[in-house]
Design a protein around this motif. Structure first.
Motif, PDB file in Angstrom:
ATOM      1  N   TYR A   1       0.866  -1.021   0.065  1.00  0.00           N
ATOM      2  CA  TYR A   1       0.196  -0.056   0.110  1.00  0.00           C
ATOM      3  C   TYR A   1       0.933   1.471   0.184  1.00  0.00           C
ATOM      4  O   TYR A   1       0.509   2.085  -0.749  1.00  0.00           O
ATOM      5  CB  TYR A   1      -1.029  -0.133   1.109  1.00  0.00           C
ATOM      6  CG  TYR A   1      -2.156  -0.811   1.231  1.00  0.00           C
ATOM      7  CD1 TYR A   1      -3.069  -0.438   0.464  1.00  0.00           C
ATOM      8  CD2 TYR A   1      -2.333  -2.065   1.633  1.00  0.00           C
ATOM      9  CE1 TYR A   1      -4.541  -1.159   0.509  1.00  0.00           C
ATOM     10  CE2 TYR A   1      -3.463  -2.802   1.931  1.00  0.00           C
ATOM     11  CZ  TYR A   1      -4.347  -2.384   0.786  1.00  0.00           C
ATOM     12  OH  TYR A   1      -5.612  -3.124   0.883  1.00  0.00           O
ATOM     13  N   TYR A   2       2.115   1.275   0.816  1.00  0.00           N
ATOM     14  CA  TYR A   2       2.645   2.397   0.795  1.00  0.00           C
ATOM     15  C   TYR A   2       3.567   2.775  -0.494  1.00  0.00           C
ATOM     16  O   TYR A   2       3.445   3.898  -0.735  1.00  0.00           O
ATOM     17  CB  TYR A   2       3.792   2.082   2.164  1.00  0.00           C
ATOM     18  CG  TYR A   2       4.824   3.380   2.070  1.00  0.00           C
ATOM     19  CD1 TYR A   2       4.435   4.501   2.692  1.00  0.00           C
ATOM     20  CD2 TYR A   2       6.248   3.276   1.770  1.00  0.00           C
ATOM     21  CE1 TYR A   2       5.270   5.602   2.780  1.00  0.00           C
ATOM     22  CE2 TYR A   2       6.868   4.409   1.802  1.00  0.00           C
ATOM     23  CZ  TYR A   2       6.592   5.316   2.441  1.00  0.00           C
ATOM     24  OH  TYR A   2       7.269   6.431   2.554  1.00  0.00           O
TER      25      TYR A   2
ATOM     26  N   PHE B   1       2.314   1.864  -3.400  1.00  0.00           N
ATOM     27  CA  PHE B   1       1.351   2.178  -4.457  1.00  0.00           C
ATOM     28  C   PHE B   1       1.207   3.678  -4.321  1.00  0.00           C
ATOM     29  O   PHE B   1       0.942   4.148  -5.266  1.00  0.00           O
ATOM     30  CB  PHE B   1       0.088   1.352  -4.098  1.00  0.00           C
ATOM     31  CG  PHE B   1      -0.874   1.496  -5.154  1.00  0.00           C
ATOM     32  CD1 PHE B   1      -0.800   0.842  -6.244  1.00  0.00           C
ATOM     33  CD2 PHE B   1      -2.090   2.232  -4.665  1.00  0.00           C
ATOM     34  CE1 PHE B   1      -1.917   1.062  -7.081  1.00  0.00           C
ATOM     35  CE2 PHE B   1      -2.953   2.487  -5.727  1.00  0.00           C
ATOM     36  CZ  PHE B   1      -2.823   1.766  -7.013  1.00  0.00           C
ATOM     37  N   GLY B   2       0.926   4.139  -2.857  1.00  0.00           N
ATOM     38  CA  GLY B   2       0.902   5.438  -2.657  1.00  0.00           C
ATOM     39  C   GLY B   2       1.983   6.485  -3.094  1.00  0.00           C
ATOM     40  O   GLY B   2       1.636   7.457  -3.788  1.00  0.00           O
ATOM     41  N   ARG B   3       2.986   6.147  -2.541  1.00  0.00           N
ATOM     42  CA  ARG B   3       4.279   6.963  -2.651  1.00  0.00           C
ATOM     43  C   ARG B   3       4.656   7.046  -4.217  1.00  0.00           C
ATOM     44  O   ARG B   3       4.985   8.188  -4.416  1.00  0.00           O
ATOM     45  CB  ARG B   3       5.383   6.080  -1.857  1.00  0.00           C
ATOM     46  CG  ARG B   3       6.930   7.009  -2.090  1.00  0.00           C
ATOM     47  CD  ARG B   3       7.878   6.172  -1.477  1.00  0.00           C
ATOM     48  NE  ARG B   3       8.237   5.186  -2.433  1.00  0.00           N
ATOM     49  CZ  ARG B   3       8.603   3.786  -2.058  1.00  0.00           C
ATOM     50  NH1 ARG B   3       9.044   3.630  -0.850  1.00  0.00           N
ATOM     51  NH2 ARG B   3       8.664   2.929  -3.189  1.00  0.00           N
TER      52      ARG B   3
ATOM     53  N   GLN C   1       2.628   7.115  -6.684  1.00  0.00           N
ATOM     54  CA  GLN C   1       1.293   7.278  -7.146  1.00  0.00           C
ATOM     55  C   GLN C   1       0.868   6.285  -8.092  1.00  0.00           C
ATOM     56  O   GLN C   1       0.380   6.789  -9.264  1.00  0.00           O
ATOM     57  CB  GLN C   1       1.540   8.575  -7.693  1.00  0.00           C
ATOM     58  CG  GLN C   1       1.626   9.760  -6.871  1.00  0.00           C
ATOM     59  CD  GLN C   1       1.690  11.332  -7.074  1.00  0.00           C
ATOM     60  OE1 GLN C   1       1.861  11.567  -8.246  1.00  0.00           O
ATOM     61  NE2 GLN C   1       1.389  12.146  -6.140  1.00  0.00           N
ATOM     62  N   LYS C   2       0.876   5.285  -8.037  1.00  0.00           N
ATOM     63  CA  LYS C   2       0.557   4.300  -9.287  1.00  0.00           C
ATOM     64  C   LYS C   2      -1.169   4.398  -9.397  1.00  0.00           C
ATOM     65  O   LYS C   2      -1.258   4.032 -10.468  1.00  0.00           O
ATOM     66  CB  LYS C   2       0.904   2.760  -8.866  1.00  0.00           C
ATOM     67  CG  LYS C   2       2.258   2.461  -8.619  1.00  0.00           C
ATOM     68  CD  LYS C   2       2.489   0.968  -8.162  1.00  0.00           C
ATOM     69  CE  LYS C   2       4.107   0.783  -8.068  1.00  0.00           C
ATOM     70  NZ  LYS C   2       4.734   0.743  -9.287  1.00  0.00           N
ATOM     71  N   PHE C   3      -1.638   4.806  -8.475  1.00  0.00           N
ATOM     72  CA  PHE C   3      -3.258   4.984  -8.708  1.00  0.00           C
ATOM     73  C   PHE C   3      -3.427   6.057  -9.905  1.00  0.00           C
ATOM     74  O   PHE C   3      -4.630   5.758 -10.589  1.00  0.00           O
ATOM     75  CB  PHE C   3      -3.764   5.479  -7.610  1.00  0.00           C
ATOM     76  CG  PHE C   3      -3.287   6.715  -6.841  1.00  0.00           C
ATOM     77  CD1 PHE C   3      -3.578   7.970  -7.321  1.00  0.00           C
ATOM     78  CD2 PHE C   3      -2.442   6.625  -5.998  1.00  0.00           C
ATOM     79  CE1 PHE C   3      -2.797   9.179  -6.804  1.00  0.00           C
ATOM     80  CE2 PHE C   3      -1.755   7.814  -5.276  1.00  0.00           C
ATOM     81  CZ  PHE C   3      -2.170   8.794  -5.657  1.00  0.00           C
TER      82      PHE C   3
ATOM     83  N   ASP D   1     -11.467   7.742  -3.899  1.00  0.00           N
ATOM     84  CA  ASP D   1     -11.573   7.762  -2.509  1.00  0.00           C
ATOM     85  C   ASP D   1     -11.457   6.362  -1.821  1.00  0.00           C
ATOM     86  O   ASP D   1     -11.198   6.182  -0.829  1.00  0.00           O
ATOM     87  CB  ASP D   1     -12.538   8.299  -1.978  1.00  0.00           C
ATOM     88  CG  ASP D   1     -13.936   8.077  -1.994  1.00  0.00           C
ATOM     89  OD1 ASP D   1     -14.064   7.340  -3.533  1.00  0.00           O
ATOM     90  OD2 ASP D   1     -14.911   8.017  -1.479  1.00  0.00           O
TER      91      ASP D   1
ATOM     92  N   ALA E   1      -9.657   2.727  -1.765  1.00  0.00           N
ATOM     93  CA  ALA E   1      -8.571   1.773  -2.093  1.00  0.00           C
ATOM     94  C   ALA E   1      -8.983   0.442  -1.891  1.00  0.00           C
ATOM     95  O   ALA E   1      -9.327  -0.007  -0.822  1.00  0.00           O
ATOM     96  CB  ALA E   1      -7.121   2.248  -1.214  1.00  0.00           C
TER      97      ALA E   1
ATOM     98  N   GLU F   1      -7.888   0.243  -7.457  1.00  0.00           N
ATOM     99  CA  GLU F   1      -9.299   1.086  -7.515  1.00  0.00           C
ATOM    100  C   GLU F   1     -10.456   0.527  -8.559  1.00  0.00           C
ATOM    101  O   GLU F   1      -9.986  -0.272  -9.321  1.00  0.00           O
ATOM    102  CB  GLU F   1      -9.154   2.497  -7.584  1.00  0.00           C
ATOM    103  CG  GLU F   1      -8.254   3.119  -6.789  1.00  0.00           C
ATOM    104  CD  GLU F   1      -8.064   4.461  -7.043  1.00  0.00           C
ATOM    105  OE1 GLU F   1      -8.680   5.090  -8.043  1.00  0.00           O
ATOM    106  OE2 GLU F   1      -7.140   5.325  -6.404  1.00  0.00           O
TER     107      GLU F   1
ATOM    108  N   VAL G   1     -10.134   6.126   2.079  1.00  0.00           N
ATOM    109  CA  VAL G   1      -8.910   6.916   2.137  1.00  0.00           C
ATOM    110  C   VAL G   1      -9.242   8.123   3.010  1.00  0.00           C
ATOM    111  O   VAL G   1      -8.299   8.474   3.794  1.00  0.00           O
ATOM    112  CB  VAL G   1      -8.361   7.266   0.944  1.00  0.00           C
ATOM    113  CG1 VAL G   1      -7.024   8.184   0.785  1.00  0.00           C
ATOM    114  CG2 VAL G   1      -8.023   5.932  -0.129  1.00  0.00           C
TER     115      VAL G   1
END
Length: 289
Positions: free
Chosen positions: A170-171, A173-175, A177-179, A189, A191, A210, A272
């Motif tokens: 998760y970290y 993925f967010g760091r 910005q794979k979303f 909003d 995940a 998502e 989120v």
């Protein structure tokens, strides 16, 4: 027959074939479970893996053979799945703190009781259920199919590797910005974490992503798209450690329920905007039949 009784059938099958090459598919088949689901249930109920149980049982029976028979060390090693006397000696010494040869020569050797792995009786786990189940019952919900697109990570049940690795997924993925690479995002909003592509040896994929309206035909490397099947699910609200909740689900709630886990992925959904580093607003969904 309930989950505990079925797992006991697998244990009895394993005991009958303890000297033969271990085959998780045969053992789980004796219980009527898929290999992956059997391993997950066994680990959640007992706290250790099937492979660790087999290793402990073989070493315990080998120790008994050393103590009570005149069979040679090499023959005992081969009987219990070791390819050489050296490999057996290393495993025996690592587990018991003494070599097989020295163990056999000493008139009295006190091995710590916790190191002897006797055959499990799952009726004992059933009787402990009332004192180990501490979570709110789930809400039963019927869901429509959900299309998810996300990044696919690889992890494993062995040594509870997945519990250690998934937060990092998760970290990352967010760091990174794979979303932002997910096409046609529907609910940015929310995940999703989806456990899928289960392998017999305990390996599986964990997809962080998502909901998406995209077809999944032109995704960047590492990304995948899948449909979470519709149907009946148990919805659990996490009130603490996700690891503890999942252990409760598979180790207590599911075996005691009237339901069985059907094939397909289980998944978790995190709001989120409602979540913080101290508390995740997360729900876990388990497919039922």
């Amino acid at each position: 027959m309930d989950h505990y009784g079925r797992i006991q059938l697998a244990i009895e099958h394993l005991e009958q074939h303890l000297k033969e090459p271990f085959n998780i598919k045969d053992v789980s088949g004796a219980a009527g479970f898929s290999a992956f689901h059997f391993q997950r249930l066994f680990q959640a109920i007992t706290g250790f893996t099937v492979l660790e149980y087999v290793r402990r049982r073989r070493l315990t029976e080998a120790a008994s053979a050393l103590r009570n028979t005149a069979t040679g060390v090499l023959e005992i090693a081969l009987n219990y799945g070791y390819q050489s006397q050296e490999a057996f000696t290393r495993a025996f010494d690592a587990h018991f703190g003494i070599t097989p040869a020295r163990f056999r020569k000493l008139e009295q050797v006190l091995l710590a009781e916790k190191e002897w792995q006797q055959s499990i009786d799952f009726n004992e786990y059933r009787s402990q259920l009332g004192t180990t189940f501490h979570m709110n019952p789930p809400r039963l919900v019927t869901l429509e199919p959900i299309r998810i697109t996300g990044y696919e990570y690889q992890t494993h049940l062995n040594n509870e590797q997945h519990y250690a690795e998934i937060p990092g997924f998760y970290y990352e993925f967010g760091r990174e910005q794979k979303f932002m690479k997910i096409p046609d995002r529907i609910r940015p909003d929310m995940a999703y974490g989806v456990a899928a592509h289960f392998q017999e040896d305990g390996a599986f994929s964990f997809i962080v992503g998502e909901e998406s309206a995209g077809s999944g035909d032109s995704l960047e490397p590492g990304f995948t798209s899948l449909e979470i099947p519709g149907g009946l699910y148990a919805e659990f609200v996490t009130g603490g450690s996700e690891q503890d909740v999942r252990r409760m689900i598979y180790g207590s709630w599911l075996p005691a329920s009237k339901y069985e886990r059907r094939e397909g992925p289980d998944f978790e959904v995190t709001d989120v905007w409602k979540s913080s580093p101290e508390r995740l607003d997360m729900k876990i969904y388990i497919p039922l039949k």
